[in-house]
Design a protein around this motif. Structure first.
Motif, PDB file in Angstrom:
ATOM      1  N   VAL A  26       0.819  -5.877 -11.263  1.00 30.27           N
ATOM      2  CA  VAL A  26       2.393  -5.975 -11.191  1.00 30.27           C
ATOM      3  C   VAL A  26       2.692  -6.479  -9.819  1.00 30.27           C
ATOM      4  CG1 VAL A  26       4.204  -4.212 -11.306  1.00 30.27           C
ATOM      5  CG2 VAL A  26       2.469  -4.021 -12.896  1.00 30.27           C
ATOM      6  N   ASP A  27       3.550  -7.278  -9.675  1.00 30.75           N
ATOM      7  CA  ASP A  27       4.117  -7.704  -8.517  1.00 30.75           C
ATOM      8  C   ASP A  27       5.226  -6.593  -8.083  1.00 30.75           C
ATOM      9  OD1 ASP A  27       5.405  -8.785  -6.194  1.00 30.75           O
ATOM     10  OD2 ASP A  27       4.982 -10.794  -6.842  1.00 30.75           O
ATOM     11  N   LEU A  28       5.011  -5.797  -6.840  1.00 34.97           N
ATOM     12  CA  LEU A  28       5.907  -4.820  -6.839  1.00 34.97           C
ATOM     13  C   LEU A  28       7.223  -5.319  -6.120  1.00 34.97           C
ATOM     14  CD1 LEU A  28       3.836  -1.686  -5.368  1.00 34.97           C
ATOM     15  CD2 LEU A  28       4.944  -2.167  -7.809  1.00 34.97           C
ATOM     16  N   ASP A  29       7.199  -6.469  -5.608  1.00 40.99           N
ATOM     17  CA  ASP A  29       8.471  -7.286  -4.832  1.00 40.99           C
ATOM     18  C   ASP A  29       9.108  -7.508  -5.867  1.00 40.99           C
ATOM     19  OD1 ASP A  29       7.508  -6.885  -2.314  1.00 40.99           O
ATOM     20  OD2 ASP A  29       6.888  -9.068  -1.968  1.00 40.99           O
ATOM     21  N   GLN A  30       8.943  -8.175  -6.772  1.00 38.13           N
ATOM     22  CA  GLN A  30       9.567  -8.710  -8.193  1.00 38.13           C
ATOM     23  C   GLN A  30      10.064  -7.570  -8.933  1.00 38.13           C
ATOM     24  OE1 GLN A  30      10.259 -11.817  -9.226  1.00 38.13           O
ATOM     25  NE2 GLN A  30       9.296 -12.897  -7.326  1.00 38.13           N
ATOM     26  N   TRP A  31       9.147  -6.328  -8.857  1.00 38.60           N
ATOM     27  CA  TRP A  31       9.801  -5.345  -9.639  1.00 38.60           C
ATOM     28  C   TRP A  31      11.043  -4.666  -8.945  1.00 38.60           C
ATOM     29  CZ3 TRP A  31       9.666  -0.122  -7.931  1.00 38.60           C
ATOM     30  CH2 TRP A  31       9.988   0.822  -9.000  1.00 38.60           C
ATOM     31  N   ILE A  32      10.824  -4.379  -7.734  1.00 37.11           N
ATOM     32  CA  ILE A  32      11.995  -3.609  -7.034  1.00 37.11           C
ATOM     33  C   ILE A  32      13.401  -4.497  -7.031  1.00 37.11           C
ATOM     34  CG2 ILE A  32      11.390  -4.301  -4.816  1.00 37.11           C
ATOM     35  CD1 ILE A  32      12.001  -1.206  -4.089  1.00 37.11           C
ATOM     36  N   ALA A  33      12.862  -5.567  -6.786  1.00 42.87           N
ATOM     37  CA  ALA A  33      14.167  -6.624  -6.948  1.00 42.87           C
ATOM     38  C   ALA A  33      14.854  -6.735  -7.958  1.00 42.87           C
ATOM     39  CB  ALA A  33      13.638  -8.168  -6.537  1.00 42.87           C
ATOM     40  N   ALA A  91       9.336   4.826 -11.040  1.00 39.01           N
ATOM     41  CA  ALA A  91       8.279   4.113 -11.502  1.00 39.01           C
ATOM     42  C   ALA A  91       7.416   5.096 -11.888  1.00 39.01           C
ATOM     43  CB  ALA A  91       7.602   3.136 -10.479  1.00 39.01           C
ATOM     44  N   THR A  92       6.249   4.843 -13.091  1.00 34.92           N
ATOM     45  CA  THR A  92       5.113   5.770 -13.470  1.00 34.92           C
ATOM     46  C   THR A  92       4.149   5.332 -12.666  1.00 34.92           C
ATOM     47  OG1 THR A  92       4.409   4.002 -15.036  1.00 34.92           O
ATOM     48  CG2 THR A  92       6.174   5.605 -15.821  1.00 34.92           C
ATOM     49  N   ALA A  93       3.297   6.534 -12.619  1.00 35.39           N
ATOM     50  CA  ALA A  93       1.789   6.188 -11.937  1.00 35.39           C
ATOM     51  C   ALA A  93       1.044   5.038 -12.364  1.00 35.39           C
ATOM     52  CB  ALA A  93       1.093   7.475 -12.043  1.00 35.39           C
ATOM     53  N   ALA A  94       1.228   4.830 -13.637  1.00 30.58           N
ATOM     54  CA  ALA A  94       0.430   3.586 -14.350  1.00 30.58           C
ATOM     55  C   ALA A  94       0.808   2.436 -13.798  1.00 30.58           C
ATOM     56  CB  ALA A  94       0.520   3.606 -15.971  1.00 30.58           C
ATOM     57  N   LEU A  95       2.141   2.257 -13.515  1.00 33.47           N
ATOM     58  CA  LEU A  95       2.749   1.066 -13.057  1.00 33.47           C
ATOM     59  C   LEU A  95       2.154   0.665 -11.620  1.00 33.47           C
ATOM     60  CD1 LEU A  95       4.948  -1.370 -13.443  1.00 33.47           C
ATOM     61  CD2 LEU A  95       6.495   0.306 -12.298  1.00 33.47           C
ATOM     62  N   LEU A  96       2.350   1.700 -10.960  1.00 34.81           N
ATOM     63  CA  LEU A  96       1.987   1.741  -9.612  1.00 34.81           C
ATOM     64  C   LEU A  96       0.536   1.385  -9.284  1.00 34.81           C
ATOM     65  CD1 LEU A  96       4.013   4.294  -7.963  1.00 34.81           C
ATOM     66  CD2 LEU A  96       4.623   2.143  -7.931  1.00 34.81           C
ATOM     67  N   GLU A  97      -0.427   1.808 -10.325  1.00 39.25           N
ATOM     68  CA  GLU A  97      -1.697   1.489 -10.271  1.00 39.25           C
ATOM     69  C   GLU A  97      -2.152   0.245 -10.547  1.00 39.25           C
ATOM     70  OE1 GLU A  97      -3.409   5.060 -12.612  1.00 39.25           O
ATOM     71  OE2 GLU A  97      -2.902   6.532 -10.674  1.00 39.25           O
ATOM     72  N   ASP A  98      -1.181  -0.411 -11.291  1.00 41.61           N
ATOM     73  CA  ASP A  98      -1.563  -1.660 -12.024  1.00 41.61           C
ATOM     74  C   ASP A  98      -1.640  -2.763 -10.804  1.00 41.61           C
ATOM     75  OD1 ASP A  98      -2.043  -4.006 -13.306  1.00 41.61           O
ATOM     76  OD2 ASP A  98      -0.768  -3.306 -15.150  1.00 41.61           O
ATOM     77  N   SER A  99      -2.690  -3.462 -10.273  1.00 43.16           N
ATOM     78  CA  SER A  99      -2.505  -4.128  -9.313  1.00 43.16           C
ATOM     79  C   SER A  99      -1.950  -5.429  -9.737  1.00 43.16           C
ATOM     80  CB  SER A  99      -3.976  -4.459  -8.766  1.00 43.16           C
ATOM     81  OG  SER A  99      -4.941  -4.800  -9.630  1.00 43.16           O
ATOM     82  N   LEU A 142       0.944  -1.171   0.090  1.00 40.03           N
ATOM     83  CA  LEU A 142       0.023  -0.062  -0.022  1.00 40.03           C
ATOM     84  C   LEU A 142       0.931   1.265  -0.020  1.00 40.03           C
ATOM     85  CD1 LEU A 142      -2.845   1.261   0.220  1.00 40.03           C
ATOM     86  CD2 LEU A 142      -2.698   0.984   2.705  1.00 40.03           C
ATOM     87  N   TYR A 143       2.043   1.188   0.910  1.00 42.07           N
ATOM     88  CA  TYR A 143       2.802   2.226   0.887  1.00 42.07           C
ATOM     89  C   TYR A 143       3.510   2.678  -0.579  1.00 42.07           C
ATOM     90  CZ  TYR A 143       7.188   4.947   1.852  1.00 42.07           C
ATOM     91  OH  TYR A 143       8.321   5.833   1.757  1.00 42.07           O
ATOM     92  N   MET A 144       4.013   1.427  -1.224  1.00 41.24           N
ATOM     93  CA  MET A 144       4.662   1.522  -2.403  1.00 41.24           C
ATOM     94  C   MET A 144       3.676   2.192  -3.493  1.00 41.24           C
ATOM     95  SD  MET A 144       7.956   0.392  -2.543  1.00 41.24           S
ATOM     96  CE  MET A 144       7.991  -0.562  -4.102  1.00 41.24           C
ATOM     97  N   ARG A 145       2.484   1.950  -3.619  1.00 34.91           N
ATOM     98  CA  ARG A 145       1.368   2.246  -4.581  1.00 34.91           C
ATOM     99  C   ARG A 145       1.166   3.588  -4.568  1.00 34.91           C
ATOM    100  NH1 ARG A 145       0.500  -2.187  -7.931  1.00 34.91           N
ATOM    101  NH2 ARG A 145       0.875  -4.238  -7.009  1.00 34.91           N
ATOM    102  N   SER A 146       0.558   4.052  -3.021  1.00 35.10           N
ATOM    103  CA  SER A 146      -0.022   5.288  -2.836  1.00 35.10           C
ATOM    104  C   SER A 146       0.693   6.076  -1.886  1.00 35.10           C
ATOM    105  CB  SER A 146      -1.351   4.894  -2.387  1.00 35.10           C
ATOM    106  OG  SER A 146      -1.338   4.340  -0.992  1.00 35.10           O
TER     107      SER A 146
END
Length: 382
Positions: free
Chosen positions: A184-191, A174-182, A68-72
């Motif tokens: 997308v696995d943010l763990d894998q992305w940031i790693a 990251a772009t806003a579109a990437l963060l809003e896309d549920s 939630l913190y990463m996305r918003s």
């Protein structure tokens, strides 16, 4: 007979109130299964997690709050968790610790992409400095007869190696579109975003870092000829030719390098060199015309040189006069990498609008822990 004492007819139940024995067993079984499920959930909540990579049935509370913190940018759940855990190591200004799942994924990727990390020993600590004692001189020992007097042995002399951890950072965007896309696995992305930056910086430091605000590389220690080697130095042998290998029997110096190591270290030894040096070594042949370099035997395996795996590290120096472009040793025993537990991420939506930056930091240290385990080949005459 008084009508008040007349026998009553037996009461009958309506058809809908009858309870079949089979139905009763079914209800009882369902209740038992429900109770077992509730007991299992209760046990999982109170059971301590053994290890940082323990498998869980679903995402942890920390992971949900961090997502939630990463996305918003909403950090209320993370602050509540920090308050509940009485944590003082993170906060809005310094960033928040990533979940254990994310930290494990970053560590796994670094082990695959960082050449020295893949062969060295890695230890996780919670302190800023790892202090490792070692014996300078062991207790006096000797042979005695069965009934002879046994004098008191000398006390062993201990010294201490210190491995401080330094801060390493990366800043993926990251772009806003990437963060809003549920999806997308943010763990894998940031790693995946930080692996290249971390691996590149680590690789340089583990080879040639000077120990100032970074780990101390094994090439930064005092290098001496093997005949003059002492603890605290890295020993080397020379090729006898400035800037190159001997024109006659060049592979002989590689054999000498192998047997500079003691037998106990040769079992798990690796060659370490960059791609240019490997290209020249790959051309060497034995007396029968067979190449000394052998390709990997299977996908994911390493190439072999004289029966030992070869690790390609781009940060090793090129062949030049008096350089040491080839290292050989048991790096698992010789070099120690210290990872401080915890990777932090600070969300920054202001510095690079419309992009969101994620300032990601981890603390890592490193240094030689066994100076007998690593040897060098010097392209020189002395």
């Amino acid at each position: 007979m008084n009508e008040n004492h007349a026998p009553r007819a037996p009461e009958t139940k309506a058809a809908g109130d009858t309870l079949d024995l089979k139905d009763a067993f079914g209800i009882s079984r369902a209740l038992d299964e429900q109770k077992r499920a509730l007991d299992s959930l209760s046990l999982k909540r109170v059971r301590p997690v053994l290890g940082r990579d323990g498998n869980r049935a679903g995402p942890s509370e920390h992971k949900d709050a961090f997502d939630l913190y990463m996305r918003s940018g909403d950090d209320r759940q993370l602050r509540a968790l920090d308050a509940k855990a009485m944590s003082y190591g993170s906060g809005q200004d310094g960033g928040y610790l990533v979940p254990a799942e994310t930290e494990t994924e970053i560590g796994r990727r670094l082990a695959a992409f960082s050449p020295i990390r893949s062969i060295a020993s890695v230890r996780q600590v919670s302190a800023a400095v790892l202090k490792k004692p070692f014996t300078v001189a062991g207790p006096a020992v000797g042979w005695v007869a069965e009934t002879a007097a046994r004098p008191q042995t000398a006390t062993p002399t201990l010294a201490e190696l210190q491995f401080p951890t330094m801060e390493l950072y990366a800043m993926p965007a990251a772009t806003a579109a990437l963060l809003e896309d549920s999806v997308v696995d943010l763990d894998q992305w940031i790693a995946s975003e930080v692996e290249a930056a971390f691996a590149e910086q680590e690789g340089t430091a583990f080879v040639s870092g000077n120990g100032t605000n970074k780990p101390k590389g094994f090439l930064d220690y005092n290098k001496v000829a093997e005949a003059s080697w002492a603890w605290g130095d890295i020993g080397y042998i020379v090729t006898g030719v400035s800037g190159g290998l001997p024109a006659s029997s060049p592979s002989d110096v590689l054999i000498d390098t192998v047997y500079t190591l003691k037998a106990g270290y040769r079992q798990n030894a690796n060659w370490v060199m960059n791609r240019k040096t490997q290209a020249s070594i790959r051309k060497l042949k034995d007396a029968d015309g067979n190449y000394l370099w052998q390709p990997p035997s299977a996908p994911g395996q390493r190439a072999m040189l004289m029966g030992f795996p070869l690790v390609e590290a781009e940060d090793m120096p090129d062949a030049a006069a008096n350089s040491t472009p080839i290292a050989f040793g048991d790096f698992a025993r010789g070099y120690l990498i210290v990872d401080r537990t915890g990777v932090r991420v600070l969300r920054d939506p202001y510095s690079a609008k419309p992009y969101v930056l994620f300032y990601t930091t981890k603390r890592v240290g490193g240094g030689v822990q066994d100076f007998s385990a690593i040897k060098l080949l010097k392209y020189g005459t002395a």
